[in-house]
Write a protein that holds these residues in place. Structure first.
Motif: not given
Length: 373
Positions: A17-36
C-alpha cells in the motif's frame, strides 16, 4: 501504545500500500494519528492538506444530508421516488429475461437502504447516452432521467443490492432543496462546522493536491489519474455515492459532528442506525460478520458483536463511529481494488483493543472470530 493498529498498518505496508493516513478520536480528542508512505512520485510526505478521493465514503455524508431534509418534513421515507423524479414512473425490471413493470413502486427508503433494485452499472448504455446528450456535462438532476432508464435487477424491496441508489438520493436532495447537491451539503453540513477541503466537484486547479492514485491488479500497483475513476460521469455531475474529495481532517470533523449529535436529531440518528433489512434482504447483503444495514450505513446486527457504524470507499477509505466507546476513526488510502480491502473492518477493532475496549476480531493476527479485551 497502539501496537495493534501499528501492526495492522505494518501489514498494509508489506502488501505494498503506497500511502495511508489514519486519525482516531476518543471522547472528542485526537488520540492517534499516523501516516505511511508518500503522496507522489518524488517521495513527498503525507501532509494534512492532502486530498483523497473517498468514493463510497461519500454515501455517509449524502444520507445525513438527505436526513436533514427529512427532519424538515420535506419528504417521508415511504414516498415514491417518482413523485419527485417523474422519470422513475416508467422504470422497468427484468422478469425472466423480459422487461416488465416492477411489483411495487420504488420508495425513498429503498434508496437509503439499497433495496431499490438498481445496480452499479456505471458503464451502462443509458449513462453513456446521458453523457453524450449533455455534451459531457452530465448535470446531476438531468442524469436522473438516464439512470431511471436502466433496468432494475429486481423489484424494489425484494433484495439488498449495492447500487447507484445514493446517486439518486443526491439528485433528490437537489430537487427538494432547490440547490445544487454540493451547495446544499456545503451550506447545511460543511459551513456550520468549519469543514473546509471537502467537495463533490473538485476544481481542476486543485487536482495537484490529490494524493497519487493506483489501481491494483495482476500487474501490481499501477498508477492512474488522480481524478475520480468511473463514477464521475461528467464535468457537472456530483455523485452522492462516490464523488467526494477531502482531507482526513475534514472527514473527521464530519464524523465528530455526527457522533456528538450536532447534525441530526437524536430520534433521526436512532432511525438511521436501526437494522432496516428483512431476513430475505440479508441473504444478499455482503457486509462483514456482525453487521447489517441501516439508512445508508453499516450497523451492528442483533449479535452485538460490532459496536460501530460507517462505511468504506473503493480506494480503501474506511469510516467508523462507535457510540458505545466514544470513538471516531477515519482511515484513508488511494488504491482501487486494493489487496487489503477485506481487512479494513478490523481497523476499528484494533483501535478498540489499543484503547482497552472489548473488540470482536475476525482476521487480525491476535485472534479469529473472537472477543478480546
Amino acid at each position: 501504545m497502539f501496537e495493534n493498529i501499528k501492526n495492522y498498518l505494518d501489514s498494509f505496508e508489506k502488501m505494498g500500500i503506497p500511502t495511508c493516513d489514519i486519525l482516531v478520536y476518543k471522547d472528542g480528542k485526537e488520540v492517534f494519528r499516523e501516516t505511511r508512505g508518500s503522496c507522489d512520485d518524488f517521495g513527498s510526505p503525507v501532509t494534512e492538506d492532502l486530498l483523497f478521493n473517498i468514493y463510497s465514503n461519500s454515501k455517509f455524508i449524502t444520507v445525513v444530508s438527505a436526513l436533514t431534509l427529512f427532519e424538515q418534513g420535506k419528504f417521508c421515507l415511504d414516498d415514491c421516488v417518482a413523485d419527485y423524479i417523474p422519470a422513475f414512473k416508467d422504470v422497468k425490471v427484468y422478469k425472466n429475461g423480459i422487461l416488465d413493470k416492477p411489483e411495487r413502486q420504488m420508495t425513498i427508503k429503498n434508496l437509503f437502504t439499497m433495496t431499490s433494485g438498481m445496480t452499479y452499472d456505471y458503464g451502462s448504455e443509458q449513462i453513456k447516452q446521458g453523457v453524450i446528450e449533455t455534451e459531457g456535462k452530465a448535470p446531476t438532476v438531468k442524469m436522473m432521467d438516464y439512470l431511471a432508464k436502466m433496468p432494475l435487477a429486481f423489484s424494489p424491496d425484494d433484495e439488498w443490492n449495492y447500487s447507484l441508489s445514493h446517486d439518486v438520493l443526491a439528485g433528490l436532495i437537489e430537487i427538494i432543496s432547490g440547490k445544487r447537491f454540493g451547495e446544499y451539503v456545503k451550506e447545511r453540513i460543511f459551513k456550520p462546522f468549519n469543514i473546509a477541503d471537502f467537495t463533490f466537484n473538485l476544481p481542476e486547479e486543485k487536482l495537484s493536491k490529490v494524493c497519487k492514485q493506483f489501481d491494483h491488479g495482476t500487474n501490481g500497483f499501477m498508477p492512474v489519474d488522480r481524478t475520480i475513476q468511473r463514477y464521475k460521469f461528467g464535468t457537472e455531475y456530483e455523485s452522492g455515492g462516490a464523488g467526494g474529495v477531502c482531507t482526513v481532517n475534514a472527514y473527521m470533523k464530519f464524523l465528530e459532528a455526527f457522533r456528538t449529535g450536532k447534525l441530526l436529531k437524536e430520534e433521526t440518528m436512532a432511525l438511521m442506525m436501526q437494522d432496516h433489512l428483512s431476513e430475505s434482504q440479508k441473504k444478499t447483503f455482503w457486509g462483514s460478520k456482525g453487521y447489517s444495514y441501516g439508512l445508508g450505513v453499516r450497523v451492528p446486527d442483533c449479535s452485538n458483536k460490532r459496536t460501530d457504524i460507517g462505511w468504506g470507499g473503493a480506494a480503501g477509505a474506511f469510516a467508523a463511529v462507535d457510540f458505545k466507546n466514544n470513538i471516531s476513526l477515519y482511515y484513508a488510502q488511494h488504491v482501487l481494488n486494493s489487496p487489503n480491502r477485506n481487512l479494513r473492518k478490523d481497523i476499528i477493532e484494533a483501535v478498540k483493543l489499543d484503547l482497552g475496549c472489548e473488540a470482536f476480531v475476525e482476521d487480525m493476527n491476535v485472534g479469529t472470530g473472537s472477543f478480546l479485551a
